[in-house]
Design an enzyme around this catalytic site. Structure first.
Site, mmCIF file in Angstrom:
data_model
loop_
_atom_site.group_PDB
_atom_site.id
_atom_site.type_symbol
_atom_site.label_atom_id
_atom_site.label_comp_id
_atom_site.label_asym_id
_atom_site.label_seq_id
_atom_site.Cartn_x
_atom_site.Cartn_y
_atom_site.Cartn_z
ATOM 1 N N HIS A 94 44.626 8.070 7.043
ATOM 2 C CA HIS A 94 44.031 7.980 8.392
ATOM 3 C C HIS A 94 44.834 8.827 9.374
ATOM 4 O O HIS A 94 45.997 9.144 9.127
ATOM 5 C CB HIS A 94 43.997 6.527 8.853
ATOM 6 C CG HIS A 94 43.102 6.273 10.031
ATOM 7 N ND1 HIS A 94 41.857 6.855 10.169
ATOM 8 C CD2 HIS A 94 43.274 5.503 11.149
ATOM 9 C CE1 HIS A 94 41.294 6.438 11.294
ATOM 10 N NE2 HIS A 94 42.133 5.627 11.908
ATOM 11 N N ASP B 194 41.681 5.987 18.486
ATOM 12 C CA ASP B 194 41.339 5.888 17.068
ATOM 13 C C ASP B 194 39.891 6.316 16.869
ATOM 14 O O ASP B 194 38.989 5.747 17.498
ATOM 15 C CB ASP B 194 41.536 4.450 16.597
ATOM 16 C CG ASP B 194 41.486 4.311 15.083
ATOM 17 O OD1 ASP B 194 40.759 5.093 14.434
ATOM 18 O OD2 ASP B 194 42.163 3.419 14.544
ATOM 19 N N CYS C 273 38.049 11.435 10.183
ATOM 20 C CA CYS C 273 39.021 11.154 11.251
ATOM 21 C C CYS C 273 39.806 12.400 11.661
ATOM 22 O O CYS C 273 40.061 12.623 12.849
ATOM 23 C CB CYS C 273 39.965 10.031 10.837
ATOM 24 S SG CYS C 273 40.902 10.339 9.331
#
Length: 421
Positions: free
Chosen positions: A334, A355, A202
């Site tokens: 995250h 995202d 991520c």
């Protein structure tokens, strides 16, 4: 002090011997007492007894006392030995547990030497073939494309979705329900995780999003003249290693043993800061180190982002398409990219987030936004939705001179974030 009689305890002084013979001669059986009794001396304490049975009982008491004392000492030694063994067992179990936890953390953060993007990509494709979800010819084609991407250092673009910001701008122009005003970042492409970085990529994907926006802004042309295309994840890892070699964030570099390439290591706000600053891109890390609202919420975070986007963009238009780059948003486990913020008619705020965990198929729906705005549920995050203990932002704001870059490199060795109280 005058000597005491050993039989009655009286102070006898110089007359001790006469006192004993006169008062206790019958116990001594000495001449002159008139009884001629035989004396029996205890071999353990030298007490004199006149009767052999009395002596035996007296000695038995000595033996019982000695046995009891030895028993106590034996029990104490046994208890100490058992406690020592128990302490050693607990230490061994604790060390084993710590080793297992450390290995678990290494696996979780990609530091277990199990390979990086390439190895994971190939393993996941092999599983897809085994499960019948991918044909062998597709496997070989995608493998060749992946190897070509890695060799060039350029992302293959297969996880990219473009045009979402433009679609949002059109949607908000016609939205009349509950949005009073909305600020959108400059154009930015969405990148999602692939078979090669699922579960750990991520941070890299969010950097790709941020970079996609900077590459569209002429202000950053000089900084990014050597990075005109979006780099692949292994290339980004090498770029961060280059920043470390320049002297940025030595503490962070030591955490990764100065090595990211070929691993599945997670990165965060400090690595993004080091990489951007090494490219002479001016940015700052803002640390929201504790909740600032009820029930673990972070209203100050929302207010800061509103100020970031609204500064120099205070016109009366309902939809403000700013020239501001998106913001990197990090929390434990995250990270996401902030691409805008809504102000509702009731004055509440709502973030718009890209995202990396959201697929291209889902993002494509935003390009065909219908009138009810249901697709925006993918992007919208209200104050009550962000309740992690701590958040960090990386916000870009201009270009650094070579001197400013060197100064920030030195400063990063001491402090890299500003805490919001």
């Amino acid at each position: 002090a005058p000597p005491e009689c050993p039989f009655c305890g009286e102070a006898a002084g110089r007359e001790l011997e006469e006192h004993v013979r006169a008062r206790h001669g019958h116990l001594l059986g000495a001449p002159g007492t008139g009884n001629g009794e035989q004396l029996y001396e205890c071999p353990m304490c030298s007490l004199t007894c006149t009767n052999i049975q009395v002596l035996e009982e007296h000695v038995d008491l000595h033996l019982e006392e000695h046995s009891f004392s030895e028993g106590n000492i034996g029990d104490l030694e046994l208890a100490q030995q058992l406690q020592t063994e128990e302490d050693a067992r607990q230490r061994s179990e604790e060390e084993k547990r710590e080793r297992e936890e450390f290995k678990k953390l290494q696996r979780q953060y990609g530091l277990d030497n199990s390979g990086g993007f390439k190895q994971q990509f190939l393993r996941n494709m092999e599983r897809e073939v085994d499960r019948g979800r991918m044909q062998p010819f597709e496997y070989h084609k995608r493998k060749a494309d992946m190897l070509e991407s890695l060799a060039s250092g350029i992302d293959d673009g297969k996880t990219k979705t473009s045009g979402v910001i433009e679609a949002l701008c059109k949607y908000y122009q016609n939205e009349n329900k509950d949005v009073r005003r909305v600020w959108l970042s400059a154009g930015v492409d969405h990148f999602h995780s692939s078979l090669g970085d699922r579960g750990w990529g991520c941070g890299y994907r969010n950097f790709q999003m941020l970079l996609s926006s900077l590459l569209q802004n002429s202000l950053y042309n000089d900084c990014l003249k050597d990075t005109t295309l979006i780099p692949s994840i292994p290339k980004i890892q090498s770029m961060i290693e280059d920043a470390w070699r320049e002297g940025f964030d030595p503490h962070g570099a030591s955490h990764f043993n100065s090595r990211l390439h070929g691993s599945k290591a997670w990165i965060g706000a400090c690595e993004i800061y080091s990489l951007l600053t090494s490219l002479r891109i001016k940015c700052q890390v803002i640390d929201f180190h504790k909740p600032t609202g009820p029930m673990g919420t972070h209203p100050r975070l929302f207010e800061w982002i509103l100020q970031y986007y609204s500064t120099d963009n205070e016109g009366g238009a309902k939809v403000v398409c700013t020239s501001k780059p998106p913001i990197y948003l990090q929390h434990q486990g995250h990270s996401r990219t902030v691409v805008g913020i809504e102000e509702k008619k009731n004055k509440s705020l709502c973030l718009l987030l890209f995202d990396p965990g959201c697929s291209s198929q889902e993002m494509q729906k935003l390009l065909k936004q219908n009138g009810d705005g249901t697709g925006l549920r993918l992007l919208r995050k209200y104050v009550g939705s962000l309740k992690e203990k701590q958040y960090q932002l990386v916000a870009v704001d201009g270009v650094l001179s070579l001197e400013e870059k060197a100064a920030r490199c030195r400063a990063s060795q001491v402090l890299t974030s500003e805490k919001i109280p």
